[in-house]
Design a protein around this motif. Structure first.
Motif, mmCIF file in Angstrom:
data_model
loop_
_atom_site.group_PDB
_atom_site.id
_atom_site.type_symbol
_atom_site.label_atom_id
_atom_site.label_comp_id
_atom_site.label_asym_id
_atom_site.label_seq_id
_atom_site.Cartn_x
_atom_site.Cartn_y
_atom_site.Cartn_z
ATOM 1 N N UNK A 1 0.856 -1.181 0.000
ATOM 2 C CA UNK A 1 0.000 0.000 0.000
ATOM 3 C C UNK A 1 0.892 1.230 0.000
ATOM 4 N N UNK A 2 0.478 2.239 -0.765
ATOM 5 C CA UNK A 2 1.206 3.509 -0.814
ATOM 6 C C UNK A 2 0.208 4.625 -0.536
ATOM 7 N N UNK A 3 0.709 5.716 0.019
ATOM 8 C CA UNK A 3 -0.149 6.836 0.398
ATOM 9 C C UNK A 3 0.382 8.139 -0.204
ATOM 10 N N UNK A 4 0.255 8.302 -1.520
ATOM 11 C CA UNK A 4 0.788 9.502 -2.158
ATOM 12 C C UNK A 4 -0.154 10.700 -1.981
ATOM 13 N N UNK A 5 0.412 11.897 -1.893
ATOM 14 C CA UNK A 5 -0.438 13.086 -1.910
ATOM 15 C C UNK A 5 -0.916 13.348 -3.330
ATOM 16 N N UNK A 6 -2.185 13.724 -3.456
ATOM 17 C CA UNK A 6 -2.771 14.050 -4.758
ATOM 18 C C UNK A 6 -3.388 15.443 -4.659
ATOM 19 N N UNK A 7 -3.182 16.249 -5.693
ATOM 20 C CA UNK A 7 -3.566 17.659 -5.633
ATOM 21 C C UNK A 7 -4.508 18.043 -6.764
ATOM 22 N N UNK A 8 -5.348 19.033 -6.477
ATOM 23 C CA UNK A 8 -6.223 19.633 -7.481
ATOM 24 C C UNK A 8 -6.162 21.143 -7.328
ATOM 25 N N UNK A 9 -6.424 21.841 -8.403
ATOM 26 C CA UNK A 9 -6.500 23.307 -8.400
ATOM 27 C C UNK A 9 -7.960 23.689 -8.199
ATOM 28 N N UNK A 10 -8.224 24.645 -7.315
ATOM 29 C CA UNK A 10 -9.582 25.127 -7.054
ATOM 30 C C UNK A 10 -9.858 26.384 -7.853
ATOM 31 N N UNK A 11 -11.141 26.645 -8.127
ATOM 32 C CA UNK A 11 -11.542 27.860 -8.843
ATOM 33 C C UNK A 11 -11.288 29.107 -8.011
ATOM 34 N N UNK A 12 -11.364 28.963 -6.683
ATOM 35 C CA UNK A 12 -11.154 30.074 -5.751
ATOM 36 C C UNK A 12 -10.541 29.486 -4.488
ATOM 37 N N UNK A 13 -9.888 30.297 -3.650
ATOM 38 C CA UNK A 13 -9.322 29.761 -2.413
ATOM 39 C C UNK A 13 -10.372 29.026 -1.571
ATOM 40 N N UNK A 14 -9.926 28.000 -0.853
ATOM 41 C CA UNK A 14 -10.833 27.190 -0.046
ATOM 42 C C UNK A 14 -11.504 28.023 1.048
ATOM 43 N N UNK A 15 -10.756 28.868 1.703
ATOM 44 C CA UNK A 15 -11.254 29.711 2.792
ATOM 45 C C UNK A 15 -12.050 28.861 3.787
ATOM 46 N N UNK A 16 -13.307 29.220 4.077
ATOM 47 C CA UNK A 16 -14.096 28.543 5.114
ATOM 48 C C UNK A 16 -14.965 27.415 4.563
ATOM 49 N N UNK A 17 -14.790 27.070 3.291
ATOM 50 C CA UNK A 17 -15.627 26.010 2.721
ATOM 51 C C UNK A 17 -15.298 24.657 3.353
ATOM 52 N N UNK A 18 -16.304 23.801 3.429
ATOM 53 C CA UNK A 18 -16.134 22.447 3.941
ATOM 54 C C UNK A 18 -15.563 21.569 2.825
ATOM 55 N N UNK A 19 -14.705 20.616 3.183
ATOM 56 C CA UNK A 19 -14.157 19.649 2.236
ATOM 57 C C UNK A 19 -14.842 18.309 2.477
ATOM 58 N N UNK A 20 -15.458 17.760 1.432
ATOM 59 C CA UNK A 20 -16.115 16.460 1.497
ATOM 60 C C UNK A 20 -15.275 15.486 0.679
ATOM 61 N N UNK A 21 -14.784 14.434 1.340
ATOM 62 C CA UNK A 21 -13.959 13.435 0.667
ATOM 63 C C UNK A 21 -14.791 12.210 0.307
ATOM 64 N N UNK A 22 -14.577 11.717 -0.915
ATOM 65 C CA UNK A 22 -15.179 10.465 -1.360
ATOM 66 C C UNK A 22 -14.101 9.655 -2.052
ATOM 67 N N UNK A 23 -14.338 8.358 -2.212
ATOM 68 C CA UNK A 23 -13.385 7.481 -2.867
ATOM 69 C C UNK A 23 -14.129 6.642 -3.887
ATOM 70 N N UNK A 24 -13.478 6.378 -5.022
ATOM 71 C CA UNK A 24 -14.104 5.582 -6.076
ATOM 72 C C UNK A 24 -13.032 4.685 -6.702
ATOM 73 N N UNK A 25 -13.383 3.448 -6.968
ATOM 74 C CA UNK A 25 -12.500 2.510 -7.675
ATOM 75 C C UNK A 25 -12.942 2.444 -9.125
ATOM 76 N N UNK A 26 -11.975 2.472 -10.043
ATOM 77 C CA UNK A 26 -12.256 2.431 -11.479
ATOM 78 C C UNK A 26 -11.326 1.408 -12.131
ATOM 79 N N UNK A 27 -11.891 0.593 -13.006
ATOM 80 C CA UNK A 27 -11.086 -0.340 -13.808
ATOM 81 C C UNK A 27 -10.684 0.363 -15.099
#
Length: 111
Positions: free
Chosen positions: A82-108
């Motif tokens: 198992x590996x735990x790499x950091x993964x990044x995305x660019x946001x349209x605007x700074x996160x500031x006080x917005x809530x972050x909702x994490x989900x996970x999906x497996x794809x073949x």
């Protein structure tokens, strides 16, 4: 986009993070960088699979981040690590006080 050194990261507070949709034991470390315009999460991958992040939704109240684990189909000979790499995305605007909702999906994906 690469993760910044620890001193250039801003952790997302526990109260601003909803990780209830993640599988049990999945990492939940999330931070911002680049003045809040980049969101970085710790993903999980193993063997032949690779993980990346996708922004599923951005509103004034929340950012939904999906951690997508791609596994080759048909599977080949793979290690059992198992590996735990950091993964990044660019946001349209700074996160500031917005809530972050994490989900996970497996794809073949085709080999």
């Amino acid at each position: 986009m690469q993760p910044k050194p620890e001193n250039e990261r801003t952790p997302v507070a526990e109260g601003s993070l909803d990780s209830s949709a993640l599988p049990k034991g999945y990492p939940t470390k999330v931070w911002t960088q680049d003045d809040g315009t980049a969101l970085v999460a710790t993903g999980q991958e193993g063997g032949c699979s690779k993980v990346h992040a996708e922004v599923a939704e951005q509103t004034p109240q929340l950012v939904k981040l999906v951690l997508v684990e791609e596994t080759p189909e048909p599977p080949g000979i793979c290690t059992m690590d198992l590996r735990y790499p950091p993964v990044a995305v660019r946001l349209d605007a700074p996160l500031d006080a917005r809530k972050v909702v994490l989900e996970q999906r497996d794809v073949k994906v085709p080999r």
